[in-house]
Motif scaffolding. Structure first.
Motif, PDB file in Angstrom:
ATOM      1  N   VAL A 208      -9.488   9.771  -7.128  1.00  0.00           N
ATOM      2  CA  VAL A 208      -8.385   9.170  -6.364  1.00  0.00           C
ATOM      3  C   VAL A 208      -7.282   8.688  -7.297  1.00  0.00           C
ATOM      4  CG1 VAL A 208      -9.758   8.451  -4.364  1.00  0.00           C
ATOM      5  CG2 VAL A 208      -9.506   6.889  -6.311  1.00  0.00           C
ATOM      6  N   SER A 209      -7.593   8.623  -8.591  1.00  0.00           N
ATOM      7  CA  SER A 209      -6.622   8.101  -9.563  1.00  0.00           C
ATOM      8  C   SER A 209      -7.176   8.299 -10.966  1.00  0.00           C
ATOM      9  CB  SER A 209      -6.404   6.606  -9.303  1.00  0.00           C
ATOM     10  OG  SER A 209      -5.960   5.949 -10.467  1.00  0.00           O
ATOM     11  N   GLN A 211      -6.357   6.353 -13.386  1.00  0.00           N
ATOM     12  CA  GLN A 211      -6.037   5.107 -14.079  1.00  0.00           C
ATOM     13  C   GLN A 211      -7.129   4.602 -15.028  1.00  0.00           C
ATOM     14  OE1 GLN A 211      -5.168   1.699 -11.533  1.00  0.00           O
ATOM     15  NE2 GLN A 211      -6.138   0.416 -13.080  1.00  0.00           N
ATOM     16  N   LEU A 242      -0.711  12.527   2.091  1.00  0.00           N
ATOM     17  CA  LEU A 242      -1.352  13.819   1.858  1.00  0.00           C
ATOM     18  C   LEU A 242      -2.786  13.565   1.399  1.00  0.00           C
ATOM     19  CD1 LEU A 242       1.509  15.469  -0.205  1.00  0.00           C
ATOM     20  CD2 LEU A 242       0.683  16.312   2.002  1.00  0.00           C
ATOM     21  N   GLU A 249       0.695   8.379 -13.801  1.00  0.00           N
ATOM     22  CA  GLU A 249       0.162   7.049 -14.083  1.00  0.00           C
ATOM     23  C   GLU A 249       0.330   6.682 -15.554  1.00  0.00           C
ATOM     24  OE1 GLU A 249      -3.327   5.865 -11.374  1.00  0.00           O
ATOM     25  OE2 GLU A 249      -3.706   7.977 -11.768  1.00  0.00           O
ATOM     26  N   ILE A 388       6.473   3.419  -3.050  1.00  0.00           N
ATOM     27  CA  ILE A 388       6.638   4.621  -3.861  1.00  0.00           C
ATOM     28  C   ILE A 388       5.825   4.494  -5.146  1.00  0.00           C
ATOM     29  CG2 ILE A 388       8.800   3.819  -4.951  1.00  0.00           C
ATOM     30  CD1 ILE A 388       9.874   6.688  -4.537  1.00  0.00           C
ATOM     31  N   ARG A 394      -3.584  -5.373 -15.835  1.00  0.00           N
ATOM     32  CA  ARG A 394      -5.027  -5.203 -15.649  1.00  0.00           C
ATOM     33  C   ARG A 394      -5.775  -6.447 -16.123  1.00  0.00           C
ATOM     34  NH1 ARG A 394      -3.111  -1.112 -12.725  1.00  0.00           N
ATOM     35  NH2 ARG A 394      -2.541   0.724 -13.940  1.00  0.00           N
ATOM     36  N   GLY A 431      -0.074  -0.983 -16.015  1.00  0.00           N
ATOM     37  CA  GLY A 431       0.317   0.390 -15.690  1.00  0.00           C
ATOM     38  C   GLY A 431       0.610   0.514 -14.208  1.00  0.00           C
ATOM     39  N   GLY A 433       1.196   3.679 -10.771  1.00  0.00           N
ATOM     40  CA  GLY A 433       1.142   5.066 -10.311  1.00  0.00           C
ATOM     41  C   GLY A 433       2.347   5.368  -9.438  1.00  0.00           C
ATOM     42  N   GLY A 435       3.789   8.029  -6.842  1.00  0.00           N
ATOM     43  CA  GLY A 435       3.450   9.188  -6.012  1.00  0.00           C
ATOM     44  C   GLY A 435       4.562  10.227  -6.167  1.00  0.00           C
ATOM     45  N   ARG A 438       6.222  11.234  -2.946  1.00  0.00           N
ATOM     46  CA  ARG A 438       7.071  10.175  -2.380  1.00  0.00           C
ATOM     47  C   ARG A 438       8.417  10.178  -3.102  1.00  0.00           C
ATOM     48  NH1 ARG A 438       3.339   5.850  -0.284  1.00  0.00           N
ATOM     49  NH2 ARG A 438       1.945   7.119   1.001  1.00  0.00           N
TER      50      ARG A 438
HETATM   51  O1  4AD Z   1      -1.069   2.370  -4.762  1.00  0.00           O
HETATM   52  P1  4AD Z   1      -1.996   3.444  -5.234  1.00  0.00           P
HETATM   53  O2  4AD Z   1      -3.232   3.672  -4.445  1.00  0.00           O
HETATM   54  O3  4AD Z   1      -2.332   3.040  -6.749  1.00  0.00           O
HETATM   55  C1  4AD Z   1      -3.222   3.668  -7.559  1.00  0.00           C
HETATM   56  O4  4AD Z   1      -3.834   4.662  -7.331  1.00  0.00           O
HETATM   57  C2  4AD Z   1      -3.292   3.011  -8.924  1.00  0.00           C
HETATM   58  N1  4AD Z   1      -4.515   3.476  -9.583  1.00  0.00           N
HETATM   59  C3  4AD Z   1      -2.054   3.367  -9.711  1.00  0.00           C
HETATM   60  C4  4AD Z   1      -2.053   2.749 -11.086  1.00  0.00           C
HETATM   61  O5  4AD Z   1      -1.896   1.550 -11.191  1.00  0.00           O
HETATM   62  N2  4AD Z   1      -2.249   3.541 -12.115  1.00  0.00           N
HETATM   63  O6  4AD Z   1      -1.221   4.820  -5.337  1.00  0.00           O
HETATM   64  C5  4AD Z   1      -0.072   4.939  -6.164  1.00  0.00           C
HETATM   65  C6  4AD Z   1       1.040   5.686  -5.453  1.00  0.00           C
HETATM   66  C7  4AD Z   1       1.521   5.036  -4.172  1.00  0.00           C
HETATM   67  O7  4AD Z   1       2.466   4.029  -4.435  1.00  0.00           O
HETATM   68  C8  4AD Z   1       2.132   6.216  -3.438  1.00  0.00           C
HETATM   69  O8  4AD Z   1       3.423   6.503  -3.944  1.00  0.00           O
HETATM   70  C9  4AD Z   1       1.216   7.334  -3.841  1.00  0.00           C
HETATM   71  O9  4AD Z   1       0.557   6.960  -5.039  1.00  0.00           O
HETATM   72  N3  4AD Z   1       0.210   7.628  -2.810  1.00  0.00           N
HETATM   73  C10 4AD Z   1       0.231   8.695  -1.987  1.00  0.00           C
HETATM   74  N4  4AD Z   1       1.111   9.707  -1.875  1.00  0.00           N
HETATM   75  C11 4AD Z   1       0.854  10.653  -0.940  1.00  0.00           C
HETATM   76  N5  4AD Z   1      -0.234  10.642  -0.136  1.00  0.00           N
HETATM   77  C12 4AD Z   1      -1.141   9.643  -0.208  1.00  0.00           C
HETATM   78  N6  4AD Z   1      -2.238   9.664   0.580  1.00  0.00           N
HETATM   79  C13 4AD Z   1      -0.929   8.603  -1.175  1.00  0.00           C
HETATM   80  N7  4AD Z   1      -1.612   7.498  -1.531  1.00  0.00           N
HETATM   81  C14 4AD Z   1      -0.910   6.927  -2.530  1.00  0.00           C
END
Ligand code: 4AD
Ligand code: MG
Length: 464
Positions: A208-209, A211, A242, A249, A388, A394, A431, A433, A435, A438
């Motif tokens: 899912v990430s 990170q 999506l 990231e 976005i 952390r 850090g 992320g 999208g 987006r």
């Molecule tokens: O806020 P999210 O869930 O953060 C993370 O995954 C952290 N691990 C990031 C980090 O700190 N390294 O997701 C980050 C971004 C969201 O703000 C959004 O822009 C995008 O990822 N995002 C999606 N884009 C499209 N479809 C989805 N289902 C999304 N979920 C998150």
């Protein structure tokens, strides 16, 4: 193959009188007084090249096949164009149809199709004006992402796609298995599925990430970033979600929440400026077709400071708004799309960075604030899009992190290496992320995220 100098974008630079051969797919065709006019495109630029085929130049049996969708090669001479728009066109001295596209069955005829219909033709929508522009912008944006971080000394790290850890601790993961679904092995003791017999010897998922792995790299390479596909099995059928999306990231050692916000703002402005400089014709098209205020908005964002509020301040603004919210506002509940849009579109009228969210609605890895109820989280909200970017400083203190993992009901055994990083050479780090899709929506003004990724994956849809 086609080399530099031979793309249609290059032919537009040639002086009248120059010999050239054009290659591409026919967008439209018009015939008048024995002369045929083809508009062809090879994806290299927004503009179509006009080909003029005088009577008698092409074999009639070939000419009939040069219809919308057909692939052609046309030798000729560049001549001054009398039509408006382009300065030059190609006067044909021959015509080859490499691949015909019978008009009776070719699905994308001249008439304009709506975006929903085009989605059903993911194998042909790439040849339309809209998707030509979308994917050129996407290409430029991906390049700008790397350019930004490479110019700042960040190391590009390929985080794994198959993983056994849950980076967000929030579920919503696609499980990956090679077990026989019709004949699942059982653990005699628990009667549950015996994942010891699965490919990795335990349950595995699509990430899912990246990170948590990026944090490993930041604690050795100082500044790093990932840029890859991520997967979420949430059943959200919205224009902003999506199941497979791309995320950038960055992860920075020796960095706190202030530094994190600065990088995020600098990054977004850099991306906007880069695409405005390199995709002018495409953005102009989006403005004319989809979003009348696109260019002024982007320019405004690139040249102004983002707004900053804490979550607590944001909630108070929402409470005082006098609005009748569909989702109730109150300290402790997450901001919904309607709240995010109100803040960015009506209160601040620009991107807003919201910080210091309640710990109960954010992931386990975010650094705890001294107040005991909020964490050093940040979300960047953009007008028309909502969230976005999501990120945080952390938690770098081993004891506090263990408590958080337990509090969230997660199993600390799974995070042993993540905890080790806090025991050996720990450092404040942060850090976020972004999208990628987006950001694409923001840059193009496209309203549905399915229209800014080549092959969208959403609940019930994984064609092509
Ligand atoms: O806020 P999210 O869930 O953060 C993370 O995954 C952290 N691990 C990031 C980090 O700190 N390294 O997701 C980050 C971004 C969201 O703000 C959004 O822009 C995008 O990822 N995002 C999606 N884009 C499209 N479809 C989805 N289902 C999304 N979920 C998150
Ligand atoms: Mg988020």
């Amino acid at each position: 193959m086609i080399r530099n100098g031979q793309y249609i974008k290059d032919l537009f630079q040639l002086a009248p009188g120059t010999k050239a051969t054009a290659h591409g797919w026919v967008k439209t065709r018009r015939d008048s007084k024995g002369v045929s006019f083809l508009q062809i495109n090879d994806g290299s630029c927004f503009a179509d090249l006009q080909i003029v085929i005088d009577a008698g130049v092409a074999d009639p049996a070939v000419l009939v096949q040069a219809t919308t969708g057909a692939c052609v090669r046309v030798p000729g001479t560049m001549v001054e164009s009398l039509g408006k728009g382009q300065s030059v066109e190609l006067r044909a001295e021959g015509l080859e149809v490499l691949g015909a596209a019978p008009p009776e069955t070719y699905p994308l005829q001249k008439k304009r199709h709506n975006l929903e219909t085009l989605r059903e033709f993911g194998h042909f929508r790439t040849r339309s004006n809209t998707f030509g522009a979308v994917f050129r912008v996407r290409n430029a944006l991906a390049f700008a992402v790397h350019k930004f971080y490479q110019e700042r000394g960040f190391l590009y790290v390929h985080s794994p796609i198959l993983t056994t850890s849950d980076a967000e601790g929030a579920g919503a993961m696609f499980q990956v298995t090679t077990l026989d679904m019709m004949n699942l092995p059982r653990d005699p003791a628990t009667k549950g599925i015996d994942f010891a017999q699965d490919f990795f010897g335990r349950p595995a998922f699509l990430t899912v990430s990246g990170q948590l792995e990026a944090e490993i790299f930041a604690l050795a390479f100082t500044n790093c970033y990932t840029f890859g596909p991520t997967f979420r099995a949430e059943n959200s059928n919205t224009p902003r979600h999506l199941a497979e999306f791309w995320m950038i990231e960055p992860e920075m050692a020796f960095c706190d929440l202030e530094g994190n916000q600065q990088v995020a703002e600098e990054f977004l402005k850099y991306l906007i400026t880069y695409v405005m400089d390199h995709c002018k014709a495409d953005l102009q098209f989006f403005q004319e077709r989809y979003e009348p205020s696109l260019l002024p908005t982007l320019e405004n964002v690139a040249n102004n400071q983002f707004a900053h509020v804490t979550y607590t301040e944001a909630v108070s603004i929402l409470e005082k708004s006098g609005r009748n919210w569909e989702f109730p506002v109150g300290w402790g509940s997450d901001l919904q799309s309607e709240h995010e849009r109100y803040l960015t579109e009506e209160v601040f009228r620009k991107p807003v960075i919201v910080t210091d969210y309640p710990k109960s609605i954010k992931a386990f890895y975010m650094r705890a604030n001294e107040d005991g109820r909020t964490v050093r989280a940040m979300d960047v909200l953009a007008p028309g899009i909502g969230e976005i970017i999501g990120g945080s400083q952390r938690e770098e203190r081993a004891d506090v992190l263990v408590d958080r993992i337990r509090e969230m009901g997660l199993d600390e055994k799974h995070y042993w290496w993540y905890l080790d990083l806090r025991c050996y050479g720990s450092v404040p780090h942060a850090g976020f992320g972004l999208g990628f899709e987006r950001m694409m929506m923001y840059l193009t003004g496209m309203k549905n995220i399915r229209d800014v990724i080549p092959f969208p994956r959403t609940p019930g849809h994984a064609d092509f």
